[in-house]
Design a protein around this motif. Structure first.
Motif, PDB file in Angstrom:
ATOM      1  N   GLY A  20      32.250  17.093  73.460  1.00 60.57           N
ATOM      2  CA  GLY A  20      31.556  17.544  74.659  1.00 60.57           C
ATOM      3  C   GLY A  20      30.617  16.539  75.282  1.00 60.57           C
ATOM      4  O   GLY A  20      29.743  16.905  76.081  1.00 60.57           O
ATOM      5  N   VAL A  21      30.777  15.250  74.959  1.00 62.18           N
ATOM      6  CA  VAL A  21      29.930  14.211  75.549  1.00 62.18           C
ATOM      7  C   VAL A  21      30.304  14.055  77.026  1.00 62.18           C
ATOM      8  O   VAL A  21      31.492  14.012  77.371  1.00 62.18           O
ATOM      9  N   PRO A  22      29.337  13.960  77.933  1.00 61.28           N
ATOM     10  CA  PRO A  22      29.621  13.831  79.373  1.00 61.28           C
ATOM     11  C   PRO A  22      30.491  12.626  79.701  1.00 61.28           C
ATOM     12  O   PRO A  22      30.465  11.611  78.991  1.00 61.28           O
ATOM     13  N   ALA A  23      31.240  12.735  80.802  1.00 60.26           N
ATOM     14  CA  ALA A  23      32.196  11.701  81.192  1.00 60.26           C
ATOM     15  C   ALA A  23      31.536  10.348  81.426  1.00 60.26           C
ATOM     16  O   ALA A  23      32.086   9.302  81.074  1.00 60.26           O
ATOM     17  N   PRO A  37      45.689   6.522  78.424  1.00 58.26           N
ATOM     18  CA  PRO A  37      45.391   5.090  78.457  1.00 58.26           C
ATOM     19  C   PRO A  37      44.343   4.713  77.414  1.00 58.26           C
ATOM     20  O   PRO A  37      43.621   5.556  76.895  1.00 58.26           O
ATOM     21  N   VAL A  38      44.272   3.438  77.164  1.00 56.49           N
ATOM     22  CA  VAL A  38      43.369   2.920  76.138  1.00 56.49           C
ATOM     23  C   VAL A  38      41.922   3.340  76.376  1.00 56.49           C
ATOM     24  O   VAL A  38      41.209   3.727  75.454  1.00 56.49           O
ATOM     25  N   LYS A  39      41.482   3.294  77.621  1.00 59.45           N
ATOM     26  CA  LYS A  39      40.083   3.606  77.927  1.00 59.45           C
ATOM     27  C   LYS A  39      39.723   5.042  77.542  1.00 59.45           C
ATOM     28  O   LYS A  39      38.557   5.330  77.238  1.00 59.45           O
ATOM     29  N   ASP A  40      40.700   5.946  77.557  1.00 58.94           N
ATOM     30  CA  ASP A  40      40.445   7.331  77.160  1.00 58.94           C
ATOM     31  C   ASP A  40      40.676   7.547  75.669  1.00 58.94           C
ATOM     32  O   ASP A  40      40.009   8.385  75.048  1.00 58.94           O
ATOM     33  N   LEU A  41      41.617   6.800  75.106  1.00 57.53           N
ATOM     34  CA  LEU A  41      41.932   6.973  73.681  1.00 57.53           C
ATOM     35  C   LEU A  41      40.732   6.685  72.794  1.00 57.53           C
ATOM     36  O   LEU A  41      40.493   7.393  71.810  1.00 57.53           O
ATOM     37  N   VAL A  42      39.963   5.651  73.120  1.00 60.86           N
ATOM     38  CA  VAL A  42      38.874   5.255  72.231  1.00 60.86           C
ATOM     39  C   VAL A  42      37.712   6.243  72.243  1.00 60.86           C
ATOM     40  O   VAL A  42      36.853   6.195  71.360  1.00 60.86           O
ATOM     41  N   VAL A  43      37.683   7.138  73.208  1.00 62.07           N
ATOM     42  CA  VAL A  43      36.583   8.111  73.268  1.00 62.07           C
ATOM     43  C   VAL A  43      37.109   9.552  73.170  1.00 62.07           C
ATOM     44  O   VAL A  43      36.451  10.486  73.601  1.00 62.07           O
ATOM     45  N   GLU A  44      38.296   9.724  72.602  1.00 59.51           N
ATOM     46  CA  GLU A  44      38.849  11.062  72.420  1.00 59.51           C
ATOM     47  C   GLU A  44      37.894  11.947  71.631  1.00 59.51           C
ATOM     48  O   GLU A  44      37.676  13.116  71.966  1.00 59.51           O
ATOM     49  N   GLY A  45      37.348  11.394  70.557  1.00 63.20           N
ATOM     50  CA  GLY A  45      36.447  12.178  69.718  1.00 63.20           C
ATOM     51  C   GLY A  45      35.204  12.620  70.462  1.00 63.20           C
ATOM     52  O   GLY A  45      34.720  13.733  70.274  1.00 63.20           O
ATOM     53  N   LEU A  46      34.698  11.747  71.320  1.00 61.26           N
ATOM     54  CA  LEU A  46      33.519  12.100  72.102  1.00 61.26           C
ATOM     55  C   LEU A  46      33.834  13.194  73.109  1.00 61.26           C
ATOM     56  O   LEU A  46      33.003  14.071  73.378  1.00 61.26           O
ATOM     57  N   ALA A  47      35.043  13.155  73.671  1.00 60.00           N
ATOM     58  CA  ALA A  47      35.447  14.199  74.622  1.00 60.00           C
ATOM     59  C   ALA A  47      35.532  15.547  73.922  1.00 60.00           C
ATOM     60  O   ALA A  47      35.087  16.572  74.458  1.00 60.00           O
ATOM     61  N   ILE A  48      36.082  15.550  72.718  1.00 59.75           N
ATOM     62  CA  ILE A  48      36.177  16.792  71.952  1.00 59.75           C
ATOM     63  C   ILE A  48      34.790  17.320  71.614  1.00 59.75           C
ATOM     64  O   ILE A  48      34.556  18.531  71.589  1.00 59.75           O
ATOM     65  N   LEU A  69      32.532   7.257  67.365  1.00 58.92           N
ATOM     66  CA  LEU A  69      31.796   8.421  66.868  1.00 58.92           C
ATOM     67  C   LEU A  69      30.645   8.028  65.938  1.00 58.92           C
ATOM     68  O   LEU A  69      29.932   8.890  65.445  1.00 58.92           O
ATOM     69  N   ARG A  70      30.491   6.732  65.699  1.00 60.50           N
ATOM     70  CA  ARG A  70      29.442   6.219  64.810  1.00 60.50           C
ATOM     71  C   ARG A  70      29.491   6.916  63.443  1.00 60.50           C
ATOM     72  O   ARG A  70      28.526   7.537  62.994  1.00 60.50           O
ATOM     73  N   PRO A  71      30.612   6.803  62.740  1.00 59.96           N
ATOM     74  CA  PRO A  71      30.746   7.488  61.444  1.00 59.96           C
ATOM     75  C   PRO A  71      29.940   6.800  60.350  1.00 59.96           C
ATOM     76  O   PRO A  71      29.559   5.623  60.478  1.00 59.96           O
ATOM     77  N   GLN A  72      29.704   7.530  59.283  1.00 62.14           N
ATOM     78  CA  GLN A  72      29.081   6.951  58.091  1.00 62.14           C
ATOM     79  C   GLN A  72      30.127   6.436  57.124  1.00 62.14           C
ATOM     80  O   GLN A  72      29.895   5.455  56.419  1.00 62.14           O
ATOM     81  N   LEU A  73      31.267   7.129  57.066  1.00 62.56           N
ATOM     82  CA  LEU A  73      32.325   6.779  56.124  1.00 62.56           C
ATOM     83  C   LEU A  73      33.612   6.497  56.899  1.00 62.56           C
ATOM     84  O   LEU A  73      34.021   7.280  57.749  1.00 62.56           O
ATOM     85  N   LEU A  74      34.228   5.368  56.599  1.00 62.19           N
ATOM     86  CA  LEU A  74      35.478   4.975  57.231  1.00 62.19           C
ATOM     87  C   LEU A  74      36.554   4.864  56.160  1.00 62.19           C
ATOM     88  O   LEU A  74      36.406   4.108  55.187  1.00 62.19           O
ATOM     89  N   ILE A  75      37.634   5.635  56.316  1.00 63.05           N
ATOM     90  CA  ILE A  75      38.758   5.592  55.381  1.00 63.05           C
ATOM     91  C   ILE A  75      39.891   4.829  56.050  1.00 63.05           C
ATOM     92  O   ILE A  75      40.402   5.243  57.090  1.00 63.05           O
ATOM     93  N   CYS A  76      40.269   3.721  55.460  1.00 61.33           N
ATOM     94  CA  CYS A  76      41.320   2.871  56.016  1.00 61.33           C
ATOM     95  C   CYS A  76      42.579   3.044  55.177  1.00 61.33           C
ATOM     96  O   CYS A  76      42.624   2.621  54.023  1.00 61.33           O
ATOM     97  N   ASP A  77      43.590   3.681  55.752  1.00 57.46           N
ATOM     98  CA  ASP A  77      44.837   3.952  55.034  1.00 57.46           C
ATOM     99  C   ASP A  77      45.900   2.936  55.438  1.00 57.46           C
ATOM    100  O   ASP A  77      46.538   3.068  56.470  1.00 57.46           O
ATOM    101  N   GLU A  78      46.059   1.914  54.602  1.00 56.79           N
ATOM    102  CA  GLU A  78      47.039   0.855  54.865  1.00 56.79           C
ATOM    103  C   GLU A  78      46.913   0.330  56.300  1.00 56.79           C
ATOM    104  O   GLU A  78      47.893   0.292  57.058  1.00 56.79           O
ATOM    105  N   PRO A  79      45.731  -0.091  56.719  1.00 54.28           N
ATOM    106  CA  PRO A  79      45.531  -0.428  58.132  1.00 54.28           C
ATOM    107  C   PRO A  79      46.200  -1.709  58.589  1.00 54.28           C
ATOM    108  O   PRO A  79      46.288  -1.955  59.797  1.00 54.28           O
ATOM    109  N   VAL A  80      46.668  -2.557  57.668  1.00 49.27           N
ATOM    110  CA  VAL A  80      47.263  -3.831  58.088  1.00 49.27           C
ATOM    111  C   VAL A  80      48.670  -4.040  57.533  1.00 49.27           C
ATOM    112  O   VAL A  80      49.255  -5.095  57.742  1.00 49.27           O
ATOM    113  N   SER A  81      49.214  -3.063  56.848  1.00 52.74           N
ATOM    114  CA  SER A  81      50.506  -3.269  56.181  1.00 52.74           C
ATOM    115  C   SER A  81      51.656  -3.490  57.157  1.00 52.74           C
ATOM    116  O   SER A  81      52.651  -4.131  56.821  1.00 52.74           O
ATOM    117  N   ALA A  82      51.554  -2.962  58.380  1.00 56.98           N
ATOM    118  CA  ALA A  82      52.638  -3.093  59.356  1.00 56.98           C
ATOM    119  C   ALA A  82      52.436  -4.280  60.291  1.00 56.98           C
ATOM    120  O   ALA A  82      53.205  -4.445  61.241  1.00 56.98           O
TER     121      ALA A  82
END
Length: 364
Positions: A139-142, A126-137, A187-200
Motif C-alpha cells: 500500500g505504499v503510494p505511487a 516492466p522492470v520499473k514496476d517489478l522492483v516495487v511489487e512488494g511496496l505496491a502490495i 522492502l528493506r528485509p532483514q533476512l535474505l534467502i538466496c536459492d541457487e541465485p547464480v547457477s543458471a
C-alpha cells in the motif's frame, strides 16, 4: 573472505542430536524441521530433523547435491511449503504458528531470490514496476514507489533509462537476476534467502551477481542464507557452511574449517569432485559410488552409507548423531575423517567483493 561475526559459538542442540550455530540473539532459528511430500509412490522425506541458527549479519551457506533438501529448507522459512513438524523462529517469533495475514507481513522482512529469475518475475510488467511489487502490495503510494524504483535500480546496476520499461523476456539472465535482487531489497528485509541465485548464469556474470550481493549485504546489514550446489560459490560468500545429504545435516561449522579439513566423508567427496588443474593437489579419493537413494525409501542408519567407502555394519544399524569433532566443526558420522588436509586455492576459490556495482552491458 567475509568476516566472522563476534560471539559465535557452535554447540549441540540438546535432545535433537543436531548441531546448530548459536549466538546470543539468532535472527533465524530452525529446530527439527521435517518437510514431506506425498506422491504416487509414497511419502517423499525431503527434510528430516534439520536444525540450525543464523546470527544477525551472518551468511550461512547450505550446500549439497540436487535433491538433498536445501531449497525445500529455504522455502519452508517463508512458509511456501507445508512443514510436517518442527519450529521456525524469526526474530523470536514462531513462524509455524503465524496465520497467513501475519506471514504476509513477515515476508516483508524475509525475502527470497529464486533460482530462475525470469520465471519469478511477472512477464507482463516492466522492470520499473517489478522492483516495487512488494511496496505496491503493502500500500505504499505511487510517488514513493517511483522514487524507490529509481533508487533500487541504480543500486543494482540497472540505473539506465533503457532498462525501466523492458519486460522480463527482454532481459538477459544476469539482468533479470539484478531485477529480482532489487525487488527483494526494495522492502528493506532483514533476512535474505538466496536459492541457487547464480547457477543458471555464465561464470563472468556469476561473479558480478555475487559481488553485488556481498556489497548490498554490507550496505543494508543483511543476514543471508545462501543455498547452492557450487562449492566455490558457497565458500566465497559464507561465514559458516551446512552440508546436507538426502534431507539430513552431514556437517556444519566454520567455512574455513569445513573446506580446509572436512570431517564427513560426503563433504570430502564433494570437495574432491571439484576439477583442479594442479597435479600436486589432485583427487584424494576414494570416489563415491552409486546413485543418490530415493527419498521415498532412504537407507536405514546413516543415509550416506550406501555410497560411503568407509561404511560398516554399524552405519546401517545406527543413525549417527551430530557431534563436535573440532572446535566450531560438527559432523554426523561414525567414522569421521581425522587427517587434516588443506584444500587447494582453486578448489576453495573465493570471489573478491567489488567496491562498486559492476557496469551492465548488453550481454550481462
Amino acid at each position: 573472505m567475509p568476516g566472522h561475526p563476534p560471539h559465535l559459538e557452535v554447540s549441540l542442540l540438546a535432545g535433537s542430536g543436531t548441531a546448530h550455530l548459536r549466538g546470543e540473539q539468532a535472527l533465524l532459528s530452525i529446530r527439527d524441521l521435517v518437510v514431506e511430500y506425498r506422491s504416487k509412490g509414497g511419502v517423499v522425506q525431503a527434510v528430516s530433523k534439520v536444525s540450525f541458527d543464523v546470527l544477525p549479519g551472518e551468511t550461512l551457506g547450505i550446500v549439497g547435491e540436487s535433491g538433498c533438501g536445501k531449497s525445500t529448507t529455504g522455502r519452508a522459512v517463508l512458509r511456501l511449503g507445508k512443514m510436517v513438524s518442527g519450529q521456525i523462529s524469526f526474530a523470536g517469533e514462531p513462524l509455524e504458528r503465524a496465520g497467513e495475514p501475519r506471514m504476509r507481513e513477515l515476508r516483508r522482512h524475509i525475502q527470497m531470490i529464486f533460482q530462475d529469475p525470469v520465471a519469478s518475475l511477472n512477464p507482463r510488467r516492466p522492470v520499473k514496476d517489478l522492483v516495487v511489487e512488494g511496496l505496491a502490495i503493502a500500500g505504499v503510494p505511487a510517488t514513493a514507489r517511483a522514487a524507490m524504483s529509481s533508487a533500487v535500480l541504480e543500486q543494482v546496476g540497472l540505473g539506465s533509462e533503457r532498462f525501466r520499461d523492458l519486460l522480463p523476456r527482454q532481459l538477459s539472465g544476469g539482468q533479470a537476476q539484478r531485477v529480482a535482487i532489487g525487488r527483494a531489497l526494495a522492502l528493506r528485509p532483514q533476512l535474505l534467502i538466496c536459492d541457487e541465485p547464480v547457477s543458471a548464469l555464465d561464470v563472468s556474470v556469476q561473479a558480478q551477481i555475487l559481488n553485488l550481493i556481498e556489497q548490498l549485504k554490507a550496505e543494508y546489514h543483511l543476514t543471508v542464507v545462501f543455498i547452492a550446489h557450487d562449492l566455490g560459490v558457497v565458500r566465497s560468500v559464507s561465514d559458516n557452511v551446512l552440508v546436507m545429504y538426502l534431507g539430513k545435516v552431514c556437517e556444519v561449522g566454520d567455512a574455513a574449517l569445513v573446506y580446509g579439513s572436512p570431517a564427513h566423508p560426503y563433504t570430502r567427496a564433494l570437495l574432491d569432485s571439484v576439477p583442479r588443474a594442479d597435479p600436486d593437489n589432485a583427487f584424494h579419493g576414494p570416489a563415491i559410488e552409486g546413485d543418490l537413494p530415493s527419498p521415498l525409501a532412504p537407507p536405514t542408519g546413516c543415509r550416506f552409507r550406501t555410497r560411503c567407502p568407509q561404511a560398516t555394519r554399524r552405519c546401517a544399524e545406527e543413525e549417527p548423531q551430530i557431534r563436535e569433532l573440532r572446535p566450531s566443526q560438527y559432523a554426523a558420522c561414525h567414522h569421521p575423517l581425522t587427517t587434516d588436509r588443506v584444500v587447494s586455492s582453486e578448489a576453495a576459490s573465493t570471489t573478491t567483493t567489488a567496491q562498486t556495482v559492476p557496469a551492465v552491458d548488453e550481454t550481462d
